[in-house]
Structures are given as C-alpha cells and as structure tokens.
Design a protein around this motif. Structure first.
Motif, short mmCIF file in Angstrom:
data_model
loop_
_atom_site.label_atom_id
_atom_site.label_comp_id
_atom_site.label_asym_id
_atom_site.label_seq_id
_atom_site.Cartn_x
_atom_site.Cartn_y
_atom_site.Cartn_z
N LEU A 82 0.94 -1.21 -0.02
CA LEU A 82 0.03 -0.07 0.19
C LEU A 82 0.92 1.31 -0.05
O LEU A 82 0.61 2.25 -0.52
CB LEU A 82 -0.86 -0.11 1.33
N PHE A 83 1.77 1.27 0.89
CA PHE A 83 2.82 2.28 0.75
C PHE A 83 3.47 2.55 -0.61
O PHE A 83 3.54 3.67 -1.15
CB PHE A 83 4.16 2.02 1.67
N LEU A 84 3.81 1.55 -1.31
CA LEU A 84 4.59 1.76 -2.38
C LEU A 84 3.74 2.25 -3.67
O LEU A 84 3.75 2.98 -4.38
CB LEU A 84 4.87 0.29 -2.95
N LEU A 85 2.10 1.75 -3.61
CA LEU A 85 1.19 2.36 -4.31
C LEU A 85 0.86 3.78 -4.24
O LEU A 85 0.96 4.57 -5.11
CB LEU A 85 -0.11 1.49 -4.44
N LEU A 86 0.72 4.14 -2.90
CA LEU A 86 0.57 5.47 -2.54
C LEU A 86 1.59 6.35 -2.90
O LEU A 86 1.45 7.64 -3.62
CB LEU A 86 0.15 5.66 -1.19
N GLY A 87 2.87 5.92 -2.40
CA GLY A 87 3.97 6.74 -2.81
C GLY A 87 4.39 6.94 -4.19
O GLY A 87 4.66 7.91 -4.77
N GLY A 88 4.06 5.80 -4.97
CA GLY A 88 4.20 5.67 -6.54
C GLY A 88 3.40 6.73 -7.23
O GLY A 88 3.60 7.46 -7.96
N ALA A 89 2.23 6.60 -6.78
CA ALA A 89 1.10 7.75 -7.29
C ALA A 89 1.45 9.03 -7.03
O ALA A 89 1.43 9.94 -7.77
CB ALA A 89 -0.22 7.41 -6.72
N ALA A 90 2.12 9.25 -5.86
CA ALA A 90 2.28 10.80 -5.46
C ALA A 90 3.60 11.21 -6.15
O ALA A 90 3.72 12.09 -6.71
CB ALA A 90 2.89 10.82 -3.82
N VAL A 91 4.64 10.56 -6.65
CA VAL A 91 5.77 10.43 -7.45
C VAL A 91 5.27 11.05 -8.80
O VAL A 91 5.83 11.78 -9.50
CB VAL A 91 6.90 9.30 -7.51
N LEU A 92 4.25 10.24 -9.39
CA LEU A 92 3.87 10.54 -10.59
C LEU A 92 3.06 11.38 -10.68
O LEU A 92 2.24 11.89 -11.92
CB LEU A 92 3.37 9.25 -11.34
N GLY A 93 2.64 12.09 -9.86
CA GLY A 93 1.60 13.28 -9.88
C GLY A 93 0.08 12.85 -10.05
O GLY A 93 -0.90 13.52 -10.58
N LEU A 94 -0.09 11.60 -9.54
CA LEU A 94 -1.50 11.12 -9.75
C LEU A 94 -2.38 11.19 -8.28
O LEU A 94 -3.68 10.85 -8.34
CB LEU A 94 -1.56 9.57 -10.05
N LEU A 95 -1.94 11.71 -7.09
CA LEU A 95 -2.77 11.85 -6.16
C LEU A 95 -3.13 13.32 -5.88
O LEU A 95 -2.43 14.48 -6.30
CB LEU A 95 -1.80 11.65 -4.79
N PRO A 96 -4.48 13.53 -6.03
CA PRO A 96 -4.99 14.86 -5.77
C PRO A 96 -4.57 15.68 -4.73
O PRO A 96 -4.61 15.28 -3.45
CB PRO A 96 -6.87 14.53 -5.64
#
Length: 437
Positions: free
Chosen positions: A155-169
């Motif tokens: 879950l950490f990798l999914l959330l962190g990866g999304a943040a790195v890619l700019g996909l988290l609102p």
C-alpha cells in the motif's frame, strides 16, 4: 498436522526480516548516504541474495532445523557447527528481548498507565504459547502476521508511487528535484550507508531452519529462497526510491522515520499512529519467527550432542524444552526493562548486532566446501565458485570497514569476542572427543 506449507515458509522468510529495521532504521542509512542509499541497499540486497542462494543450495540437499550450523559441521568440522549454532542462538535470544522492548515502547505510548516491563511480559507469554502449539498453528499465525506487513508495504508503494507520478489529488510531485544531489557525501557515504543497511536483511535465514518442518523440504526451500529475497529487494528498494524521490534526503523527519514522513507529506491523517501500528505488528511477527528459529537451532544442537539431550523432547512436532530455553532471556529482559527501561534496547542490540556477518561468513565457507560433494544440486548457486568467493570477500570487506569505523568498531568487536569464546569451547570439545575416541 505437523508440517509447514510452502506459503508458510515464504511468509516466515518475509516475516523474519521485515521488522523495525526497515520501517525506522533505514532513516539512518538515508542520513548517511542521501539518495545514494539506493546503491547501498542494492549492494546489501545483492549480498543477501548470494548468501541466501548458497544457503538454499545446502538446505535443499541437507534440510535440518540446524540449517547453517549443520552445514558448517559437515563442511568445516564439529567446532564450526558448535560455534555457528551457539553463536547464532546467543544472538537471536538477545534480539528477541530487543524486539519485545521495541514493541513495549510503542504499547506504552498507547496505554501509558501500563509499565514497559509488563508489556514485555505479556508479549513473551503470548508468543511462547504460540510457539508451544502445533507447528502448523505457528505457521498460520506467522503467515497472517507477515501478510499484514507485506500489505502495508505494498500500500505504501502504491500511494508513494502515485504521489511521485503526480496522480494523487492535492499532492504536488517533486519530479526528480530531490535526486539531483544524488551523492551528497560521495562514494564514502555509499560505503557508510552499506554498513548501516546490511543488517536490515537479517532474519532471512529462518526460512532454511523452517525447511525441516515442511511437507516437502527440498521443493519448499527452493521456492522460498527464490521468491523471498527478490520480493524483499522490491520492497526495500521500492520503498527507499519513494522516500528519497518525494522528500529531501536531509529532512529531519526522514531521518527519524522515513515512512511516517512520506505518509505525512501525501496527507494521510494520523500517519505516525498508522506506522506505529505497522511497526508494532512487524515486531511481534519478528519475535514469533525469531523464537521459532532459536528453538529449532537449539534442538538441532542437542540432537548432535552439543546441548543437553532434554532439549530434544517434542510434543506435536514442537521441541518444547528448546522453546522454553530460548525464550528464557526474553523473560529475563522483563527485569531489565523494569530496571533500565530507557537504555536496555541499545545496550542489548550493540552486544550482538554484528552476528549476522559472522553467520554469513560461515555460510559462504561451508558452501564452497560442500559443493564439491554435490553432483547435481536442486538449488544450484549461481556462478560457482566465483560468486561464492565474491560474497565471502564482500562480507570480509564489510567487517574490515566496521573495524575502521569508530562508531561501528565496538559492535563488531563485542560480537567477535562472543564468537571467539564459543569457538574456543567448540575446539576444546572437539579435541577432547578426539582424545577420548
């Protein structure tokens, strides 16, 4: 049912190594090496991969609860098996107390009215009961414990990866700006970081100890060795990549707790308490797996005449007396936590912190010698003998670096003294038996 299944073995391997060292201790590696901690982790992971492959080759041919202790005895001599077995056991029973103390510190924060020593007593009692139960029940308990930790990392990798890619609102991606100063302390920082993070891979060896309790030891150990290390490399390197990409490496919060810092950065409410729960579960799981490994090692020593025969007594496949003997120091640590609650953690850890390197060194030497008698290994070591020698040279190199480092020297010397004393006893026992024979 007294056997472990393949899924149990894989999770035991992951459970033994995913502990507080990953969730908290990696901050020290980042502070030392900066973003280049990725190189440090990569090198440490490569070494762990080679060691586990060597250990897997031997364990598949000679599955035993004594694992690398039995291998050292067969390859080098009785004194070596005695030294590795008792040295490993002495180290991990102290680690049990350290892990219980860490879990107690977290629990005391939630319920400050309960003293730290009382929590240690509770944890030791409950996990002793789990280890005295049927071995399949232990495997199931550890499967779900380790599963929670793996789920948290994924879950950490999914959330962190999304943040790195700019996909988290609502979360701005820093791109690669935090990676531009990749080697803030040069290659010396990478080397220092390697010394700090290599111990995060300790605990992997438990899976080869558990192989003796598997339904099909040779097949199970091969699969567990192949999958566990590669998964850990993804977890470790992936996690560190997320941390050093999202946050400046010299951020004080990263040094204190990199996972909490990332969760706070991406706006997860209660990030600190969430990670406290994850670390708490990780520590209990590590205690469970460590106690299992310690008891099986002690039982193997007894089976070879290197420990009292009373430790061989089993019920439902469990060496009950060996479990009780292995957990004894954990109960002693209840008193230590009562007397010195603020200092006992670091004092205990420094006493045995480098035992992993000694055990890995014996594994490498044992594999180099045992391979000569194995015509077609089930889990062959890659690039034998060159990669085996490379791994051994790397282990010796890390020991040399620690001796040259003023902060690490005390730890490696104290561990060296422990193993030297045990080795002297082992040599004396071997000489006495030779004379008597």
């Amino acid at each position: 049912m007294t056997h472990l299944r393949e899924r149990h073995l894989t999770m035991i391997a992951l459970g033994g190594v995913i502990g507080a060292g990953l969730f908290v201790g990696t901050g020290a590696g980042i502070a030392i090496a900066g973003p280049a901690v990725l190189i440090s982790f990569g090198l440490a992971g490569l070494l762990a991969l080679l060691v586990m492959r060597m250990l897997g080759e031997m364990a598949a041919e000679h599955p035993s609860g004594g694992a690398f202790s039995v291998h050292a005895e067969k390859a080098i001599g009785p004194w070596a098996g005695f030294t590795v077995g008792w040295g490993y056991w002495s180290a991990v029973v102290v680690v049990l107390a350290v892990e219980a103390t860490g879990a107690a510190k977290i629990a005391s924060g939630w319920l400050p009215g309960v003293p730290q020593w009382a929590w240690v007593l509770v944890f030791m009692s409950v996990l002793t009961a789990v280890n005295l139960a049927n071995v399949r029940n232990f495997g199931e308990f550890e499967f779900w414990f380790a599963g929670l930790k793996v789920a948290a990392i994924v879950l950490f990798l999914l959330l962190g990866g999304a943040a790195v890619l700019g996909l988290l609102p609502g979360v701005d991606s820093p791109g690669v700006s935090n990676l531009r100063d990749f080697l803030p302390h040069g290659w010396g920082g990478v080397v220092a970081g390697l010394m700090a993070v290599v111990f995060a891979f300790g605990g992997l060896e438990v899976v080869t100890i558990a192989a003796a309790d598997a339904e099909d030891p040779k097949r199970a150990i091969g699969k567990a060795v192949r999958t566990s290390v590669t998964r850990l490399l993804v977890f470790y390197l992936g996690s560190m990549a997320v941390v050093v990409t999202l946050l400046p490496w010299n951020d004080s919060e990263v040094g204190a707790s990199p996972y909490v810092a990332v969760l706070t950065r991406i706006g997860i409410p209660g990030a600190a308490q969430i990670m406290n729960v994850v670390i708490f579960v990780a520590l209990l799981s590590a205690i469970n797996a460590t106690l299992y490994g310690a008891a099986r090692m002690l039982s193997s020593l007894a089976d070879r005449g290197e420990a009292p025969k009373s430790l061989l007594r089993r019920r439902n496949g469990v060496p009950r007396n060996a479990v009780l003997a292995s957990v004894a120091f954990g109960f002693v640590s209840v008193g230590l936590n009562y007397l010195w609650p603020d200092t006992v953690f670091l004092l205990l850890l420094n006493a045995v912190g480098s035992a992993l390197l000694v055990v890995w060194g014996f594994i490498a030497v044992s594999q180099l010698r045992m391979r000569r008698g194995i015509a077609d290994p089930v889990v062959p070591m890659w690039g034998y003998p060159y990669l085996s020698w490379l791994a051994l040279a790397a282990i010796v190199g890390i020991v040399g670096l620690m001796l040259a480092d003023s902060q690490a020297r005390g730890q490696i010397l104290s561990t060296g003294v422990l193993f030297a004393v045990i080795a002297a006893v082992g040599v004396a026992r071997s000489a006495r038996r030779s004379t008597a024979g």
